[in-house]
Design a protein around this motif. Structure first.
Motif, PDB file in Angstrom:
ATOM      1  N   GLU A   1      -0.611   5.023 -18.640  1.00 38.53           N
ATOM      2  CA  GLU A   1       0.113   3.893 -19.221  1.00 38.53           C
ATOM      3  C   GLU A   1      -0.781   2.803 -19.784  1.00 38.53           C
ATOM      4  OE1 GLU A   1       3.035   0.503 -19.263  1.00 38.53           O
ATOM      5  OE2 GLU A   1       1.264   0.582 -18.022  1.00 38.53           O
TER       6      GLU A   1
ATOM      7  N   THR B   1       0.563   8.825   1.299  1.00 36.69           N
ATOM      8  CA  THR B   1       0.652   7.533   0.611  1.00 36.69           C
ATOM      9  C   THR B   1      -0.475   6.603   1.039  1.00 36.69           C
ATOM     10  OG1 THR B   1       3.049   7.728   0.508  1.00 36.69           O
ATOM     11  CG2 THR B   1       2.121   5.537   0.213  1.00 36.69           C
TER      12      THR B   1
ATOM     13  N   GLN C   1      -7.776   5.376  -3.602  1.00 39.38           N
ATOM     14  CA  GLN C   1      -7.697   5.171  -5.043  1.00 39.38           C
ATOM     15  C   GLN C   1      -7.390   3.737  -5.423  1.00 39.38           C
ATOM     16  OE1 GLN C   1      -5.972   9.646  -5.417  1.00 39.38           O
ATOM     17  NE2 GLN C   1      -5.203   8.112  -6.843  1.00 39.38           N
ATOM     18  N   GLY C   2      -6.858   2.998  -4.472  1.00 44.60           N
ATOM     19  CA  GLY C   2      -6.600   1.597  -4.764  1.00 44.60           C
ATOM     20  C   GLY C   2      -5.283   1.392  -5.476  1.00 44.60           C
ATOM     21  N   LEU C   3      -4.858   0.172  -5.451  1.00 46.76           N
ATOM     22  CA  LEU C   3      -3.554  -0.171  -5.978  1.00 46.76           C
ATOM     23  C   LEU C   3      -3.441   0.100  -7.465  1.00 46.76           C
ATOM     24  CD1 LEU C   3      -1.309  -1.097  -4.372  1.00 46.76           C
ATOM     25  CD2 LEU C   3      -1.973  -3.459  -4.705  1.00 46.76           C
ATOM     26  N   ARG C   4      -4.504  -0.144  -8.190  1.00 51.31           N
ATOM     27  CA  ARG C   4      -4.397  -0.053  -9.636  1.00 51.31           C
ATOM     28  C   ARG C   4      -4.084   1.381 -10.075  1.00 51.31           C
ATOM     29  NH1 ARG C   4      -5.742  -3.987 -12.735  1.00 51.31           N
ATOM     30  NH2 ARG C   4      -7.254  -4.888 -11.292  1.00 51.31           N
TER      31      ARG C   4
ATOM     32  N   VAL D   1      -2.854   3.738  -8.273  1.00 52.98           N
ATOM     33  CA  VAL D   1      -1.634   4.286  -7.690  1.00 52.98           C
ATOM     34  C   VAL D   1      -0.391   3.736  -8.369  1.00 52.98           C
ATOM     35  CG1 VAL D   1      -0.253   4.364  -5.595  1.00 52.98           C
ATOM     36  CG2 VAL D   1      -2.723   4.724  -5.485  1.00 52.98           C
ATOM     37  N   ILE D   2      -0.417   2.446  -8.637  1.00 50.82           N
ATOM     38  CA  ILE D   2       0.771   1.831  -9.210  1.00 50.82           C
ATOM     39  C   ILE D   2       0.885   2.096 -10.701  1.00 50.82           C
ATOM     40  CG2 ILE D   2       1.973  -0.336  -9.527  1.00 50.82           C
ATOM     41  CD1 ILE D   2       1.883   0.535  -6.712  1.00 50.82           C
ATOM     42  N   ARG D   3      -0.242   2.000 -11.383  1.00 49.64           N
ATOM     43  CA  ARG D   3      -0.211   2.230 -12.831  1.00 49.64           C
ATOM     44  C   ARG D   3      -1.066   3.441 -13.167  1.00 49.64           C
ATOM     45  NH1 ARG D   3       0.482  -2.859 -16.393  1.00 49.64           N
ATOM     46  NH2 ARG D   3       1.283  -4.382 -14.929  1.00 49.64           N
TER      47      ARG D   3
ATOM     48  N   LEU E   1      -8.704  -3.542  -2.444  1.00 50.02           N
ATOM     49  CA  LEU E   1      -7.273  -3.346  -2.694  1.00 50.02           C
ATOM     50  C   LEU E   1      -7.021  -2.649  -4.020  1.00 50.02           C
ATOM     51  CD1 LEU E   1      -4.349  -3.955  -1.770  1.00 50.02           C
ATOM     52  CD2 LEU E   1      -4.489  -6.044  -3.140  1.00 50.02           C
ATOM     53  N   PHE E   2      -7.660  -3.115  -5.068  1.00 47.72           N
ATOM     54  CA  PHE E   2      -7.311  -2.602  -6.393  1.00 47.72           C
ATOM     55  C   PHE E   2      -8.086  -1.340  -6.752  1.00 47.72           C
ATOM     56  CE2 PHE E   2      -5.867  -7.039  -6.927  1.00 47.72           C
ATOM     57  CZ  PHE E   2      -4.552  -6.748  -7.245  1.00 47.72           C
ATOM     58  N   GLN E   3      -9.358  -1.287  -6.396  1.00 49.64           N
ATOM     59  CA  GLN E   3     -10.145  -0.136  -6.809  1.00 49.64           C
ATOM     60  C   GLN E   3     -10.213   0.956  -5.758  1.00 49.64           C
ATOM     61  OE1 GLN E   3     -12.957  -3.182  -9.234  1.00 49.64           O
ATOM     62  NE2 GLN E   3     -13.931  -1.402  -8.300  1.00 49.64           N
ATOM     63  N   GLY E   4      -9.900   0.588  -4.523  1.00 43.90           N
ATOM     64  CA  GLY E   4      -9.883   1.612  -3.493  1.00 43.90           C
ATOM     65  C   GLY E   4     -11.257   1.883  -2.922  1.00 43.90           C
TER      66      GLY E   4
ATOM     67  N   GLN F   1      -3.738   7.622  -0.510  1.00 43.72           N
ATOM     68  CA  GLN F   1      -3.808   7.250  -1.928  1.00 43.72           C
ATOM     69  C   GLN F   1      -4.172   5.786  -2.089  1.00 43.72           C
ATOM     70  OE1 GLN F   1      -0.420   8.143  -4.349  1.00 43.72           O
ATOM     71  NE2 GLN F   1      -0.312  10.270  -3.638  1.00 43.72           N
ATOM     72  N   LEU F   2      -3.424   4.934  -1.349  1.00 46.63           N
ATOM     73  CA  LEU F   2      -3.679   3.498  -1.468  1.00 46.63           C
ATOM     74  C   LEU F   2      -5.100   3.168  -1.037  1.00 46.63           C
ATOM     75  CD1 LEU F   2      -0.287   2.093  -0.148  1.00 46.63           C
ATOM     76  CD2 LEU F   2      -1.220   1.821  -2.453  1.00 46.63           C
TER      77      LEU F   2
ATOM     78  N   SER G   1       5.696   3.665 -10.153  1.00 48.64           N
ATOM     79  CA  SER G   1       5.143   4.335  -8.982  1.00 48.64           C
ATOM     80  C   SER G   1       6.271   4.863  -8.117  1.00 48.64           C
ATOM     81  CB  SER G   1       4.289   3.373  -8.169  1.00 48.64           C
ATOM     82  OG  SER G   1       3.970   3.964  -6.927  1.00 48.64           O
TER      83      SER G   1
END
Lengths: 210, 210
Positions: free
Chosen positions: A210, A192, A199-202, A204-206, B197-200, A195-196, B155
């Motif tokens: 989608e 986990t 790959q970043g939050l975007r 991983v979360i979405r 954070l978002f792009q990793g 991944q975070l 997620s």
DNA sequence: ATAATAATAAACAGATTGTTTATTATTATA
DNA sequence: TATAATAATAAACAATCTGTTTATTATTAT
């Protein structure tokens, strides 16, 4: 290091003091523990404590350093199992395991000291020191592997920033994991986290679907 | 809150004690500061201290809570400037600024208390409390905005894990930034943090062109 | 003006710290 | 095994800090 050259009595005393401190911190919190109590629990004279350590904080700091060395050894940063690199990079031996996984496994194996230290219950110097250690390792690691090393850097983000981002997020997840009673396996946590981080939050979360 | 109902003498005393504590912590470190010193610096009787606070830690904790409330207000989590949501989500008012930017700006404006607190020089309860606050806010925020809220979650990563990953990395970068003398602007820090954070790490360090 | 109350100095017992002293026990090593 | 080195020990210590209480003075709200 240099631990083996000690008199047997000294090794015994140090071990007893360390164990007593950990037990007491977990029982009643760092601040509430006194030197008197530590030595009573260790069944040693109070004067003996001062033969080995300056104060409570000193004892805890030395334990931290030993633990950090142990982890670094596991990861292969200090004593790589295989002969070193040839391309000038710091080339750790991962034996197929990701370093992050090794961190979570080491934490699980040494849960009691990790709990004491990460909780922040140690003195402030301890918290500060562990962040220093974590980000120094992170900086070494990233500088060798993520394009910070040789040619023109592939990123405008200073390596210090990346290292502190990394250290903070890893310590944050470790702390939560230990305080929550380690509800997931080291493998799950490691996966986990990676991944975070990568790959970043975007992503991983979405998921892109989608 | 309920600060205005105090006698003028009480407000004055609390302000003097708070200022004295901060100055002393920055001068010699949390542990070395005594109640006697605080009141001497504040030019108050020592007994007065105990009229207001239980101990040194209590004083620092109350300052932390006030600061956290101030930040939450800035971000709009507590007292949104505009009327609330209609879609059931927690809908903060960002006025075009990212919440992360507001955090870095608030830290810059209150650098002295942020330094004291984030350094970990405060008692361990302080460090623990600030992580709690940060991850609670993060969890609220993500649950409302990143698909954790209503329908089927997008997620498999538990929100607690994400929140602690976020809190750790943000506090890590904040701490480094303050301790390094704020070498970049809040805008730069905020932008960098959001990218990571978002792009990793992968996208940020190795742009897809390479 | 006055009643309420915050600030104060002084004194207190109790805890803790870090050091020192003289003595005993254990260790490494020849 | 003998012995010299040294670790552990109990006891005592001065010093510091804590948190509380007391009786008194000063300031505030109204």
């Amino acid at each position: 290091m240099a631990e083996k050259n000690l008199d047997r009595r000294q090794r015994r005393s140090r071990r007893l003091l360390r164990d007593a401190l950990f037990a007491l911190i977990l029982e009643k919190g760092y601040d509430a523990v006194t030197v008197e109590e530590i030595t009573r629990r260790a069944d040693l004279g109070r004067a003996t404590f001062y033969l080995h350590y300056r104060d409570k904080e000193d004892l805890l700091l030395q334990c931290l350093e030993e633990t950090a060395d142990g982890l670094a050894e596991q990861i292969g940063l200090l004593q790589p199992a295989r002969p070193q690199e040839e391309d000038g990079h710091l080339q750790a031996d991962f034996s197929g395991k990701s370093p992050v996984l090794l961190v979570f496994q080491h934490a699980a194996q040494n849960a009691s000291i990790y709990r004491v230290i990460l909780r922040g219950e140690g003195a402030y110097k301890v918290s500060r020191r562990i962040r220093e250690i974590a980000s120094r390792y992170a900086a070494e690691f990233f500088s060798a592997r993520l394009g910070y090393g040789d040619g023109e850097p592939r990123s405008t983000i200073p390596i210090e920033v990346v290292a502190n981002y990394f250290a903070g997020s890893l310590l944050g997840m470790l702390t939560w994991w230990l305080e929550s009673g380690m509800p997931y396996s080291p493998e799950q946590m490691s996966e986990t986290f990676r991944q975070l981080l990568f790959q970043g939050l975007r992503q991983v979360i979405r998921p892109e679907g989608e």
